[in-house]
Design an enzyme around this catalytic site. Structure first.
Site, mmCIF file in Angstrom:
data_model
loop_
_atom_site.group_PDB
_atom_site.id
_atom_site.type_symbol
_atom_site.label_atom_id
_atom_site.label_comp_id
_atom_site.label_asym_id
_atom_site.label_seq_id
_atom_site.Cartn_x
_atom_site.Cartn_y
_atom_site.Cartn_z
ATOM 1 N N ARG A 1 -79.659 -72.509 -35.037
ATOM 2 C CA ARG A 1 -79.875 -73.152 -33.907
ATOM 3 C C ARG A 1 -81.166 -74.119 -33.649
ATOM 4 O O ARG A 1 -82.037 -74.120 -34.597
ATOM 5 C CB ARG A 1 -79.913 -72.082 -32.588
ATOM 6 C CG ARG A 1 -80.547 -70.913 -33.083
ATOM 7 C CD ARG A 1 -82.173 -70.928 -33.064
ATOM 8 N NE ARG A 1 -82.886 -71.573 -32.211
ATOM 9 C CZ ARG A 1 -83.851 -72.105 -32.482
ATOM 10 N NH1 ARG A 1 -84.553 -71.909 -33.445
ATOM 11 N NH2 ARG A 1 -84.817 -72.729 -31.307
ATOM 12 N N ASP B 1 -83.719 -80.914 -26.465
ATOM 13 C CA ASP B 1 -82.523 -80.994 -26.989
ATOM 14 C C ASP B 1 -81.640 -82.425 -26.910
ATOM 15 O O ASP B 1 -80.861 -82.844 -27.662
ATOM 16 C CB ASP B 1 -81.479 -79.972 -26.360
ATOM 17 C CG ASP B 1 -81.835 -78.557 -27.278
ATOM 18 O OD1 ASP B 1 -82.874 -78.123 -26.324
ATOM 19 O OD2 ASP B 1 -81.405 -78.309 -28.056
HETATM 20 O O1 MRU Z 1 -80.290 -72.626 -27.794
HETATM 21 P P1 MRU Z 1 -81.391 -72.990 -28.740
HETATM 22 O O2 MRU Z 1 -81.989 -72.046 -29.529
HETATM 23 O O3 MRU Z 1 -80.558 -73.894 -30.061
HETATM 24 O O4 MRU Z 1 -82.292 -74.031 -28.044
HETATM 25 C C1 MRU Z 1 -83.289 -74.581 -28.609
HETATM 26 C C2 MRU Z 1 -84.375 -75.424 -27.914
HETATM 27 O O5 MRU Z 1 -84.279 -75.602 -26.763
HETATM 28 C C3 MRU Z 1 -85.290 -76.127 -28.602
HETATM 29 O O6 MRU Z 1 -86.553 -76.235 -27.698
HETATM 30 C C4 MRU Z 1 -84.830 -77.513 -28.876
HETATM 31 O O7 MRU Z 1 -83.803 -77.433 -29.591
HETATM 32 C C5 MRU Z 1 -85.590 -78.245 -29.529
HETATM 33 S S1 MRU Z 1 -86.157 -77.591 -31.310
HETATM 34 C C6 MRU Z 1 -87.142 -78.582 -32.111
#
Ligand code: MRU
Length: 346
Positions: free
Chosen positions: A50, A239
């Protein structure tokens, strides 16, 4: 201090993808090895891997696995198989634009080859390059943001935007690592990040492992910490940053930004070029809604009554007026964001 969290989250082994099983952290540091694109799609969906940059690279590698396993010698059939794998991978998670960036990049490499064999080779070297590039981009981004942190500062983050969310080094935590490499004393305030607990499980894991000072707080303690002067700046990941400067990141980021504004605390999203969506404005982004079990259970243990209706948006949207500056591998992006994103990132 060049060996900060030196393990890599995702690596291409030529005929397989090796990744850290993030669902087992921090209890166990284990690796999984996948040889089929369907396994990569499952790993992204179930958050074995993730974090926006990590899933972008993992999806690209999923396509490279589809290319490596294809038995056809006809290019049109090969491209059909690649399209099917791409469509499966595109359907895994909707919000992080890096996922689509990674898939599109590999598909365009495949599409420009003239034989199946050369497509396979080109795709394989592309994903190896993406792996290396992600690491270098994060180091650059980290250096670009490090001056925003002063000696002795406490940095509030959200979720995990660290080495585990990327191939290595991290984005928001990459900035912290770069400041520590400059010899500064930095402390990180880590909200646990309900419901999937990426803060408590992953950010805490990598900071403790790197001996970077950190304190774990509940998500609901952020406002109090700010009002008591315990936060000098907030640095979070992203994201997706749309061309109009809206920042989509883990649920809880928006309330941090609102509180930061209330308390006069600078708020910085840190993101590489691959997290920018230069085609869309904020109103065209899908926020992922995840399963109710993440909310009614904590690590498999029920905490809410049966039958309770649940909403579980996994991301939120911070408007540009709450953002002090964006830290990127191309330098700092300052307001007005629509103009400066187009100038610096496009
Ligand atoms: O649901 P996730 O754990 O994939 O969410 C990740 C995040 O929100 C992070 O802050 C984002 O991907 C940036 S990572 C460099």
């Amino acid at each position: 201090m060049d060996n900060f969290f030196s393990i890599r989250t995702v690596t291409w082994e030529g005929d397989a993808v090796r990744m850290i099983d993030q669902s087992a952290l921090p209890i166990k540091l284990t690796y999984v090895r996948y040889t089929r694109s369907e396994q990569i799609a499952d790993a992204i969906r179930s958050m074995v891997v993730r974090g926006a940059p990590a899933i972008g690279v993992a999806a690209a590698m999923g396509l490279a696995l589809a290319a490596a396993r294809s038995r056809t010698t006809r290019l049109p059939d090969f491209m059909k198989e690649m399209e099917a794998a791409a469509s499966l991978l595109r359907g895994t998670r909707p919000t992080a634009v890096n996922l689509f960036w990674g898939i599109d990049r590999v598909m365009s490499v495949a599409a420009s080859a003239s034989t199946v064999q050369s497509a396979r080779e080109a795709v394989s070297s592309e994903v190896k390059a993406m792996e290396e590039e992600d690491f270098q981009v994060n180091k650059r981004l980290g250096r670009n943001g490090a001056d925003l942190i002063k000696n002795g500062d406490t940095v509030l983050t959200q979720c995990n935007a660290g080495a585990l969310a990327t191939v290595g080094y991290g984005t928001a935590l990459g900035v912290v690592r770069a400041a520590v490499e400059q010899g500064k004393l930095v402390k990180v305030l880590v909200p646990e990040t309900r419901p999937a607990l990426q803060g408590a499980r992953l950010t805490a894991f990598e900071l403790v492992r790197d001996r970077i000072a950190c304190t774990l707080i509940s998500d609901t303690a952020v406002g109090l910490m700010m009002s008591r002067g315990r936060v000098d700046c907030a640095i979070v990941g992203a994201d997706r940053i749309t061309k109009d400067g809206y920042v989509f990141n883990k649920i809880g980021t928006y309330q941090e930004a609102v509180l930061a504004k209330r308390h006069g605390i600078p708020f910085y999203p840190a993101a590489p070029r691959s997290s920018f969506d230069l085609e869309r404005t904020y109103d065209r982004v899908t926020i992922e809604e995840r399963g109710a079990e993440e909310v009614v259970e904590i690590r498999g243990r029920r905490i809410a009554p049966k039958g309770i209706p649940v909403a579980n948006p996994a991301f939120d949207m911070t408007p540009p007026e709450l953002v002090t500056a964006m830290i990127t591998d191309r330098g700092l992006v300052k307001p007005p964001y629509d103009e400066n994103i187009a100038r610096l990132i496009a």
